[in-house]
Design an enzyme around this catalytic site. Structure first.
Site, PDB file in Angstrom:
ATOM      1  N   LYS B  93      -4.477   3.950   6.092  1.00  0.00           N
ATOM      2  CA  LYS B  93      -3.238   3.189   5.606  1.00  0.00           C
ATOM      3  C   LYS B  93      -3.058   1.700   5.736  1.00  0.00           C
ATOM      4  O   LYS B  93      -3.825   1.362   6.982  1.00  0.00           O
ATOM      5  CB  LYS B  93      -2.148   3.794   6.418  1.00  0.00           C
ATOM      6  CG  LYS B  93      -0.570   3.515   5.841  1.00  0.00           C
ATOM      7  CD  LYS B  93       0.288   4.656   6.868  1.00  0.00           C
ATOM      8  CE  LYS B  93       1.779   4.441   6.182  1.00  0.00           C
ATOM      9  NZ  LYS B  93       2.747   5.185   7.048  1.00  0.00           N
ATOM     10  N   SER B 169       5.674   7.745   4.072  1.00  0.00           N
ATOM     11  CA  SER B 169       5.151   6.639   3.726  1.00  0.00           C
ATOM     12  C   SER B 169       3.687   6.570   3.489  1.00  0.00           C
ATOM     13  O   SER B 169       3.011   5.504   2.906  1.00  0.00           O
ATOM     14  CB  SER B 169       5.533   5.551   4.916  1.00  0.00           C
ATOM     15  OG  SER B 169       4.955   5.722   5.832  1.00  0.00           O
ATOM     16  N   SER B 193       6.033  10.748   8.233  1.00  0.00           N
ATOM     17  CA  SER B 193       5.238  10.076   7.188  1.00  0.00           C
ATOM     18  C   SER B 193       3.851  10.369   7.130  1.00  0.00           C
ATOM     19  O   SER B 193       3.205   9.921   6.137  1.00  0.00           O
ATOM     20  CB  SER B 193       5.258   8.291   7.491  1.00  0.00           C
ATOM     21  OG  SER B 193       6.568   7.984   7.074  1.00  0.00           O
TER      22      SER B 193
END
Lengths: 478, 527
Positions: B93, B169, B193
């Protein structure tokens, strides 16, 4: 007319002299370094970094708390103080808010009338320093070297009543900080910073009036001058029927004037909350005890012990305990000497102190070790050398680092104890100076000093002047 | 099956035995990216472009990856130990700092930020021979549950239906893993997330115990909630990667100083006799009526609940004891408390993005530093950071802190107590795990919820309690809905009970191995 008294509280920031910063391993002391050379991702607040608490900073705070008779808290917390400033890279300062590392305590001041005044401490907390901003012709230059240098903020109760008391508090505090070895406490270098809260009230009442805060004062003299100026201003305002407003003021040292920085109504809300990146700070008994083993006897305790144990006058004790290294030097010398401590004190205060002041180093760093000083004193006591040779020896030992006895034998400084040699020199002097001899014999006996001087000169000072005088008087009678 | 579709634990063995080279595996992953990913997200990009592609990436780092893969191959040729993840391609990420690599957190304000250091979890993976393919897209600063709030467009799409969001996310991470763009990805979980997008994309997402994995190098969102964790296609890989990224870190004093179990070898221990709970409080969602402020409750769709019961049945076949009707009454307060706590921390964590030292600075003329702050932040932050700053500032202000922030902290303690009671080995329930749906629904369509930050947040309702409590949670695939979108179920456990959760997940994976739904592939791979 109403008499007013000043109510003063001091907020001090003390830079701890740890090797590394409080939350990273960058070197803490950047005094001699170029801007932005002692920095890393952590102290410059790069995205993603985390603080790691330096235990040495906590230990120094524990020492300070103990020296201030404050209570070290078994559990304390770090909080974020949020505000924007270009030299605050994270946009918040890691500090302690409502659960500080120590609470309470006091510092005792000796007043001119020999009474003692207790200045109470409200709390001590640990925090990180910010960087430095420099304005450079419309540009702002930022040096992050100071970011993350450990600080203790210490806040007094409003217990001080005059500018002089405030100055004395700072003097005592500075002495104590150096004594326990946790800060260089140099105000000019910002190791010790002071903000003063000042208000006045009619004598006899017990309420408090709105106060002003004086910021950025960087010497003890300036703190005293700034407070004094503010007391005068407030008194004049009140007498004119004006209200004192809670302003923040700045001291302009060059012009000796206070300037208004801002009104308190515009004070920021720092939105304190617990720093989630640090665990609670747990100081257990073991850590505390272990740390406090480094705590030396404190100045006031040592002062009174010197008075009682060594029977030195209060004046001497004051000076000898003005600085820790000097007091340790004195005590070491007294122990070696075994004789009258006052005699050691005299030599220290007259001759050794001069050397310390000239060289600007602590007593403990002199090449003239306590054992050498004692050797010199003993040689004088035993008439091996005279007083003035003793004094020159002090300098010579400091210059060369050699033992006094070595210098005495190398340079032949020992007093001539053989009366025959002294008598011969006296006879020579008499023979060379018929006129003064005749004058003396006609009754000008005051000339004896001159004769002694001549003999001393010829003997290179290596004789006991008392003995010379006796011999001369004998010879001149004839 | 291409090389990039193999599980990591198998690839490591194949590479070590020189059956394939790390470079071959890397090329296979890069080829897959070329086939399915489309253009990477970019500032001021177009979200409508290539709507049938995945768009996982912000930054691809093929050169760096090649040199890492070659290093692994050289080490093997030289007879040296290439590490426990030798030659395994992975993504991270974009919230993790990677040295000399663009690190944006999905925000314009960091669109020019190249990190001078590498985050601890990524460093540990690379030290074990992992090959970083690049940095994948996410919601801006991880503020969201759909990955749609990234400043880098197009945002990632769900591999099972590219009209749907991948969740968020960590949506770039889960989408990438689902289509074989790397064997695993490292995400972060602040309210769900990792688990929520894992459920949406049909992969495995592990949110470890808070403090199990170092946060050093993770651009902070809610510092007291953030957990780095792995996203994988199978349980063994999750166990393998989790072990490597876990453990004490001298750079993160909140990282637990506890030894790390060999999760992979512990997977083999049977789950017979393990007590696994089901709670009615996880089969409904609670929300506040916008007009009256009253608490409203609604059952989650039957298909989500059925998936949990079906999974419970299969675990019972494996010898687990299923305990029903476990009360978790504070679950309903998870989102409101999270709203407050996460925003206070987020607002403070965003303070450092001020245009002074790094990142975006306004190009407009400014008269003083305050105007520079205002303009840089106004232009650099997207809508989500701004909303969170406003809310965070408000609820932590001196006059409101007691009413909101401190109260939310007390609610957090109550949520934790719910878990303490059910996991208490001497208590009434003595559970080893709680089995719940991961999300109230399957993946929603792009644009459907985006813009309604409150509704968006409710996607995290069933995952956020674990973040409040600091306990571990895993989302595992458990079938599909009628539209062919994956359904995830969640296992929650006591502090540092990752090993037990992974064992249950592994048992479930084994027992469902032959199921029809296990053979399904994202349609994009069969085109």
């Amino acid at each position: 007319m109403t008499e007013y008294e000043a109510i003063i509280g001091l907020e001090t920031h003390i830079q701890l002299n740890t090797t590394t910063k409080i939350f990273c391993s960058c070197r803490a002391d950047s005094w001699n370094d170029l801007p932005n050379t002692n920095i890393c991702p952590v102290c410059t607040g790069l995205p993603g970094v985390l603080p790691v608490l330096n235990r040495a900073a906590v230990e120094k705070a524990i020492l300070l708390a103990a020296a201030m008779h404050a209570e070290v808290q078994p559990i304390s917390y770090f909080d974020r103080k949020n505000y924007f400033y270009p030299d605050l890279p994270k946009g918040y300062q890691i500090s302690q808010y409502n659960m500080p590392v120590a609470r309470g305590g006091y510092l005792e001041l000796t007043m001119p009338d020999d009474t003692t005044k207790k200045v109470n401490i409200q709390k001590l907390h640990l925090e990180e320093d910010a960087g430095k901003t420099k304005n450079d012709f419309g540009r702002r230059l930022i040096d992050f070297n100071r970011c993350g240098v450990p600080l203790v903020e210490m806040v007094t109760a409003p217990d001080l009543r005059s500018a002089d008391e405030a100055a004395q508090y700072l003097t005592r505090l500075r002495q104590l900080l150096r004594w326990i070895g946790i800060s260089e406490a140099n105000m000019e270098k910002g190791h010790l910073r002071c903000d003063a809260n000042v208000s006045i009230r009619p004598i006899g009442v017990d309420y408090l009036n709105p106060k002003t805060e004086i910021k950025n004062v960087n010497s003890i003299v300036a703190v005293r001058d700034a407070i004094q100026t503010e007391i005068i201003r407030q008194t004049r305002e009140v007498q004119l029927g004006h209200k004192i407003e809670a302003w923040t003021l700045e001291w302009d040292e060059e012009r000796n004037v206070l300037r208004k920085m801002r009104s308190k109504e515009t004070e920021a809300d720092y939105r304190y909350f617990r720093e989630p990146d640090l665990l609670q700070l747990v100081i257990d008994e073991q850590w505390k005890t272990e740390t406090l083993k480094q705590l030396p006897e404190l100045p006031l305790e040592r002062r009174s012990r010197f008075i009682h144990q060594y029977r030195v006058p209060e004046y001497d004790a004051d000076i000898l305990t003005g600085e820790r290294s000097l007091s340790e030097y004195f005590e070491e010398a007294v122990v070696i000497y075994q004789g009258d401590p006052k005699r050691v004190s005299n030599w220290l205060m007259n001759d050794v102190m001069r050397l310390i002041n000239e060289l600007g180093i602590p007593a403990g760093e002199l090449k003239l070790k306590p054992t050498y000083l004692v050797e010199i004193i003993k040689m004088v006591d035993d008439n091996i050398i005279n007083n003035s040779i003793g004094k020159t020896l002090i300098e010579k030992v400091q210059d060369t680092g050699k033992a006094p006895s070595t210098i005495v034998s190398e340079e032949g400084l020992a007093l001539v104890s053989d009366t025959r040699t002294i008598e011969d020199t006296c006879k020579t002097v008499i023979a060379q100076n018929p006129q003064p001899v005749s004058n003396y014999q006609k009754g000008k006996t005051g000339l004896i000093g001159w004769f002694v001087g001549q003999v001393m000169k010829q003997m290179g000072g290596k004789a006991d002047p008392q003995l010379i005088r006796q011999i001369l008087e004998e010879l001149l009678k004839q | 099956m291409e090389l990039c579709d193999y599980p990591a634990y198998q690839l490591v063995g194949m590479i070590r035995r020189k059956q394939v080279s790390a470079v071959e595996v890397l090329e296979s992953a890069l080829k897959r990216i070329g086939e399915v990913d489309g253009c990477p997200g970019q500032l001021d990009g177009n979200n409508q472009i290539e709507p049938d592609k995945i768009h996982s990436f912000i930054t691809l780092t093929p050169e760096r990856a090649r040199s890492q893969a070659q290093k692994v191959d050289h080490a093997i040729a030289a007879g040296e130990d290439p590490g426990g993840l030798a030659g395994v391609p992975f993504t991270t990420k974009d919230i993790y700092c990677v040295k000399d690599t663009l690190t944006t957190a999905g925000s314009r304000i960091l669109s020019n930020f190249t990190s001078p250091y590498t985050a601890t979890p990524i460093e540990r993976i690379e030290a074990q021979g992992g090959v970083l393919l690049g940095k994948v897209n996410q919601d801006e600063f991880a503020y969201g549950s759909s990955s749609e709030s990234s400043a880098f467009l197009p945002t990632p799409r769900n591999p099972w239906n590219t009209d749907c969001v991948p969740g968020g996310s960590s949506g770039g991470s889960t989408a990438a893993v689902a289509v074989g763009e790397g064997c695993f990805s490292i995400g972060t979980d602040t309210a769900g997330s990792i688990r929520q997008p894992a459920a949406f994309c049909g992969v495995i997402g592990v949110k470890p115990t808070y403090s199990r994995v170092s946060r050093y190098g993770l651009i902070a969102f809610g510092s007291s909630l953030d957990c780095p964790g792995p996203i994988t296609r199978n349980v063994q890989d999750a166990a393998l990667v989790l072990r490597i990224i876990s453990g004490a870190d001298p750079k993160d004093s909140t990282a637990a100083n506890l030894s790390v179990p060999n999760y992979l070898s512990e997977l083999q221990t049977p789950i017979r006799g393990m007590r696994i709970g089901l709670s009615p409080d996880y089969f409904k969602i609670t929300y506040l009526d916008a007009q009256s402020g009253e608490i409203q409750q609604e059952d989650i769709p039957a298909i989500m609940k059925d998936a949990v019961y079906r999974a419970a049945g299969r675990l019972a076949e494996m010898g687990a004891d299923i305990v029903e009707d476990v009360p978790m009454q504070q679950t309903r307060y998870g989102i409101p408390a999270y709203f407050v706590i996460s925003r206070v921390e987020a607002a403070s964590n965003l303070h450092r993005f001020d245009g002074v030292k790094y990142g975006y600075r306004t190009r407009q003329a400014v008269s003083d530093v305050h105007e520079m702050y205002r303009k840089s932040r106004a232009e650099g932050f997207g809508l989500q950071p701004k909303l969170r700053i406003l809310m965070g500032m408000y609820v932590s202000a001196a006059q409101y802190s007691e009413q909101y922030y401190l109260r939310a902290l007390r609610v957090r303690t109550l949520i934790r107590q719910d878990f303490n009671e059910i996991f208490d080995p001497k208590g009434k329930y003595r559970l080893k795990a709680l089995l719940t749906p991961t999300t109230p629904t399957t993946a929603f369509r792009m644009g459907d919820i985006y813009g309604d930050s409150v509704l968006m947040q409710y996607a995290d309702q069933l995952t956020v309690p674990a973040n409040h409590a600091g306990i571990p949670g895993i989302s595992i695939p458990a079938g599909f809905d009628l539209q062919g979108l994956p359904i995830g179920v969640q296992l929650l456990g006591n502090d540092f009970a990752e090993s037990e959760l992974l064992r249950i997940a592994y048992a479930y994976e084994k027992v469902t191995e032959e199921d029809e739904w296990r053979t399904r592939k994202p349609p994009i791979l069969t085109k």
